[in-house]
Design a protein around this motif. Structure first.
Motif, PDB file in Angstrom:
ATOM      1  N   UNK A   1       0.782  -1.033   0.074  1.00 56.15           N
ATOM      2  CA  UNK A   1       0.107  -0.160   0.091  1.00 56.15           C
ATOM      3  C   UNK A   1       0.827   1.328  -0.067  1.00 56.15           C
ATOM      4  N   UNK A   2       0.543   2.196  -0.924  1.00 53.77           N
ATOM      5  CA  UNK A   2       1.381   3.355  -0.938  1.00 53.77           C
ATOM      6  C   UNK A   2       2.707   3.157  -1.618  1.00 53.77           C
ATOM      7  N   UNK A   3       2.750   4.095  -2.979  1.00 56.73           N
ATOM      8  CA  UNK A   3       3.813   3.762  -3.772  1.00 56.73           C
ATOM      9  C   UNK A   3       4.509   5.235  -3.967  1.00 56.73           C
ATOM     10  N   UNK A   4       5.900   5.482  -4.363  1.00 58.65           N
ATOM     11  CA  UNK A   4       6.485   6.520  -4.151  1.00 58.65           C
ATOM     12  C   UNK A   4       6.239   7.158  -5.667  1.00 58.65           C
ATOM     13  N   UNK A   5       5.079   7.544  -5.866  1.00 60.64           N
ATOM     14  CA  UNK A   5       4.779   8.201  -7.367  1.00 60.64           C
ATOM     15  C   UNK A   5       3.980   9.287  -7.135  1.00 60.64           C
ATOM     16  N   UNK A   6       3.852  10.226  -8.079  1.00 64.76           N
ATOM     17  CA  UNK A   6       3.008  11.431  -8.248  1.00 64.76           C
ATOM     18  C   UNK A   6       2.287  11.550  -9.767  1.00 64.76           C
TER      19      UNK A   6
ATOM     20  N   UNK B   1      11.344  21.644 -13.198  1.00 61.52           N
ATOM     21  CA  UNK B   1      12.176  21.965 -12.087  1.00 61.52           C
ATOM     22  C   UNK B   1      12.716  20.434 -11.740  1.00 61.52           C
ATOM     23  N   UNK B   2      13.556  20.757 -10.628  1.00 61.31           N
ATOM     24  CA  UNK B   2      14.149  19.418  -9.931  1.00 61.31           C
ATOM     25  C   UNK B   2      13.068  18.461  -9.224  1.00 61.31           C
ATOM     26  N   UNK B   3      13.112  17.413  -9.203  1.00 65.36           N
ATOM     27  CA  UNK B   3      12.048  16.501  -8.417  1.00 65.36           C
ATOM     28  C   UNK B   3      12.594  15.910  -6.866  1.00 65.36           C
ATOM     29  N   UNK B   4      11.424  15.899  -6.362  1.00 58.66           N
ATOM     30  CA  UNK B   4      11.382  15.466  -5.016  1.00 58.66           C
ATOM     31  C   UNK B   4      11.854  13.815  -4.823  1.00 58.66           C
ATOM     32  N   UNK B   5      11.186  13.500  -3.863  1.00 60.69           N
ATOM     33  CA  UNK B   5      11.372  11.815  -3.398  1.00 60.69           C
ATOM     34  C   UNK B   5      10.421  11.011  -4.308  1.00 60.69           C
ATOM     35  N   UNK B   6       9.359  11.430  -4.828  1.00 63.07           N
ATOM     36  CA  UNK B   6       8.615  10.731  -5.661  1.00 63.07           C
ATOM     37  C   UNK B   6       8.768  10.673  -7.048  1.00 63.07           C
ATOM     38  N   UNK B   7       8.481   9.573  -7.906  1.00 66.85           N
ATOM     39  CA  UNK B   7       8.713   9.634  -9.089  1.00 66.85           C
ATOM     40  C   UNK B   7       7.349  10.184  -9.756  1.00 66.85           C
ATOM     41  N   UNK B   8       7.582  11.246 -10.621  1.00 69.09           N
ATOM     42  CA  UNK B   8       6.614  11.818 -11.279  1.00 69.09           C
ATOM     43  C   UNK B   8       6.327  11.267 -12.664  1.00 69.09           C
ATOM     44  N   UNK B   9       4.990  11.491 -12.858  1.00 66.66           N
ATOM     45  CA  UNK B   9       4.406  11.270 -14.314  1.00 66.66           C
ATOM     46  C   UNK B   9       3.696  12.369 -14.768  1.00 66.66           C
ATOM     47  N   UNK B  10       4.293  13.466 -15.493  1.00 69.16           N
ATOM     48  CA  UNK B  10       3.827  14.581 -16.114  1.00 69.16           C
ATOM     49  C   UNK B  10       3.051  14.413 -17.333  1.00 69.16           C
ATOM     50  N   UNK B  11       1.728  14.845 -17.255  1.00 67.71           N
ATOM     51  CA  UNK B  11       0.909  14.897 -18.440  1.00 67.71           C
ATOM     52  C   UNK B  11       1.713  15.801 -19.507  1.00 67.71           C
ATOM     53  N   UNK B  12       1.946  15.313 -20.742  1.00 69.87           N
ATOM     54  CA  UNK B  12       2.554  16.261 -21.585  1.00 69.87           C
ATOM     55  C   UNK B  12       2.219  16.276 -23.139  1.00 69.87           C
ATOM     56  N   UNK B  13       2.503  17.203 -23.806  1.00 73.37           N
ATOM     57  CA  UNK B  13       2.232  17.383 -25.337  1.00 73.37           C
ATOM     58  C   UNK B  13       3.378  17.155 -26.223  1.00 73.37           C
ATOM     59  N   UNK B  14       3.286  16.597 -27.262  1.00 71.58           N
ATOM     60  CA  UNK B  14       4.366  16.641 -28.061  1.00 71.58           C
ATOM     61  C   UNK B  14       4.151  17.728 -29.184  1.00 71.58           C
TER      62      UNK B  14
ATOM     63  N   UNK C   1      -1.084  20.282 -13.281  1.00 74.81           N
ATOM     64  CA  UNK C   1      -0.871  18.822 -13.135  1.00 74.81           C
ATOM     65  C   UNK C   1      -1.631  18.220 -11.683  1.00 74.81           C
ATOM     66  N   UNK C   2      -2.555  18.899 -11.362  1.00 74.62           N
ATOM     67  CA  UNK C   2      -3.192  18.233 -10.365  1.00 74.62           C
ATOM     68  C   UNK C   2      -3.983  17.115 -10.771  1.00 74.62           C
ATOM     69  N   UNK C   3      -4.005  16.260  -9.562  1.00 79.83           N
ATOM     70  CA  UNK C   3      -4.599  14.808  -9.874  1.00 79.83           C
ATOM     71  C   UNK C   3      -5.960  14.817 -10.060  1.00 79.83           C
TER      72      UNK C   3
ATOM     73  N   UNK D   1       8.239  10.914 -17.702  1.00 81.99           N
ATOM     74  CA  UNK D   1       8.726  10.293 -16.215  1.00 81.99           C
ATOM     75  C   UNK D   1       9.943  10.818 -15.637  1.00 81.99           C
ATOM     76  N   UNK D   2       9.965  11.506 -14.610  1.00 82.76           N
ATOM     77  CA  UNK D   2      10.514  12.087 -13.696  1.00 82.76           C
ATOM     78  C   UNK D   2      11.137  11.311 -12.533  1.00 82.76           C
ATOM     79  N   UNK D   3      12.259  10.508 -12.666  1.00 85.69           N
ATOM     80  CA  UNK D   3      12.763   9.955 -11.531  1.00 85.69           C
ATOM     81  C   UNK D   3      12.958  10.521 -10.021  1.00 85.69           C
ATOM     82  N   UNK D   4      12.910  10.124  -8.847  1.00 85.49           N
ATOM     83  CA  UNK D   4      13.068  10.814  -7.678  1.00 85.49           C
ATOM     84  C   UNK D   4      14.371  11.581  -7.818  1.00 85.49           C
ATOM     85  N   UNK D   5      14.477  12.865  -7.165  1.00 86.81           N
ATOM     86  CA  UNK D   5      15.767  13.516  -6.962  1.00 86.81           C
ATOM     87  C   UNK D   5      16.459  14.024  -8.159  1.00 86.81           C
TER      88      UNK D   5
END
Length: 395
Positions: A270-275, A335-348, A359-361, A375-379
């Motif tokens: 339960x709970x994963x280091x992602x955003x 910007x730099x990333x924190x402790x969770x892996x980010x998944x940013x919605x993006x356009x090409x 980017x609100x969920x 995909x933005x890995x932690x840190x």
């Protein structure tokens, strides 16, 4: 309970599953599924030496002729005897090359008068000229489709021309979708006060529309421990995967975890280091795998792409069930990333990736407009324009 890295959570989820039972289906019904066994050719392709051009079958050593035309060979049926010395046969593209012939003189370089033939151009360059040799594509016994390869129309053609009318695949996983929340109302119904249309289950059903699954929507279950536990128990008898949306966080009305325990389930993580998507839950209930997705629609969609789809692929027998990313250049800095892996919605745009604000969920506009998720890995540090990032493409 500490946050799991995304890769570890994916590995633990897939370890809960095993490929489902094998069934044999017509080739066309295997499209979108994964080969459960190697598909091996039971014939050569082509099965004979075939002409690659319209023209005349001859012996190369007898160039430039003349020859006597003694018959013809068309696709599906050839000359019924070998060519003799000084003989030629009219031949068409895809037709079997007569025995004793070793090349084809194309018709643009031939002159025919009655049954007499002569060469007027350069002619075939050598033995085998303008001929597709028997087995040049594949031979009987060649592996056409490896176990675990996802089947599409190309593989249908390949297996069919290799002599097969059916293919062995895994049966389709049965999925039950359960939406939880007192605030939810069916789509199209009035939404008084702070109520919301229950869009997550239809969204997930739409995501799964092109996948080899059987989907059942259990409907909306209110925030009641006993009713959620009963929904789990009822679904466990008929589903391979139970997917819930909402109720997996730590609020007073988040009942998924206690309801699973009440139903007799075993929680794996339960709970994963992602955003977005931190409050993700996975476990087992009898023979079913339970995947608890967050209630915010963007979180639900992103976690479904990263966890539900790979789980389906694993059960379907995929050799590589996890999604693959592609490297793309940034069109705007990140910007730099924190402790969770980010998944940013993006356009090409012109081959460059842009992750807009918003980017609100719970914000669906950016998701609906997105081509993929950066995909933005932690840190990781700040990324500038032109730097390469990994992007998960959305269907």
């Amino acid at each position: 309970m500490s946050l799991l890295p995304v890769a570890e959570a994916q590995a633990r989820l897939l370890a809960l599953a095993a490929p489902l039972e094998i069934e044999t289906v017509p080739l066309i019904d295997g499209v979108g599924r994964w080969a459960a066994e190697d598909v091996v050719a039971i014939r050569d392709q082509p099965s004979h030496d075939l002409s690659a051009m319209d023209g005349y079958a001859i012996r190369h050593a007898e160039r430039p002729g003349p020859w006597t035309i003694v018959g013809e060979s068309a696709a599906g049926g050839g000359l019924d005897r070998p060519l003799g010395r000084g003989e030629a046969a009219r031949i068409f593209t895809g037709a079997p090359v007569p025995a004793a012939a070793d090349c084809v003189l194309v018709q643009e370089e031939a002159e025919r008068i009655g049954e007499r033939l002569a060469m007027v151009g350069e002619g075939p360059r050598g033995i085998g000229g303008n001929i597709r040799p028997q087995g040049i594509d594949f031979r009987s016994g060649s592996k056409l489709i490896p176990t675990g390869r996802r089947i599409d129309g190309r593989h249908v053609a390949l297996a069919g021309i290799g002599g097969h009318a059916t293919i062995a695949v895994r049966r389709r996983p049965r999925i039950t979708l359960i939406s939880t929340g007192d605030e939810l109302v069916p789509l199209g119904k009035p939404t008084p006060g702070a109520s919301l249309p229950a869009s997550n289950a239809p969204m997930l059903a739409g995501l799964l529309a092109g996948w080899p699954v059987e989907v059942r929507d259990h409907g909306i279950v209110p925030d009641d421990l006993d009713r959620i536990a009963d929904a789990f128990s009822n679904a466990a008898g008929e589903a391979d995967i139970i997917v819930t949306t909402g109720g997996v966080s730590v609020g007073d009305h988040d009942f998924i975890r206690p309801a699973l325990e009440k139903a007799g389930a075993r929680l794996d993580f339960w709970r994963v280091a992602m955003r977005p998507g931190k409050p993700l839950l996975a476990g087992t209930l009898n023979s079913a795998i339970v995947l608890g997705l967050p209630g915010n629609p963007v979180s639900s969609y992103v976690t479904a792409c990263l966890f539900l789809l790979p789980l389906i692929a694993r059960m379907g027998g995929a050799a590589h069930p996890l999604p693959r990313t592609r490297t793309v250049p940034l069109g705007a800095p990140l910007p730099s990333n924190g402790q969770r892996q980010d998944y940013l919605r993006a356009r090409l745009v012109d081959g460059q990736a842009f992750a807009p604000d918003g980017q609100d969920s719970a914000a669906l506009m950016a998701l609906a407009a997105a081509d993929g998720l950066i995909v933005r890995p932690p840190h990781v540090p700040r990324a500038e324009i032109g730097e390469s990032v990994e992007m998960l493409y959305l269907a």
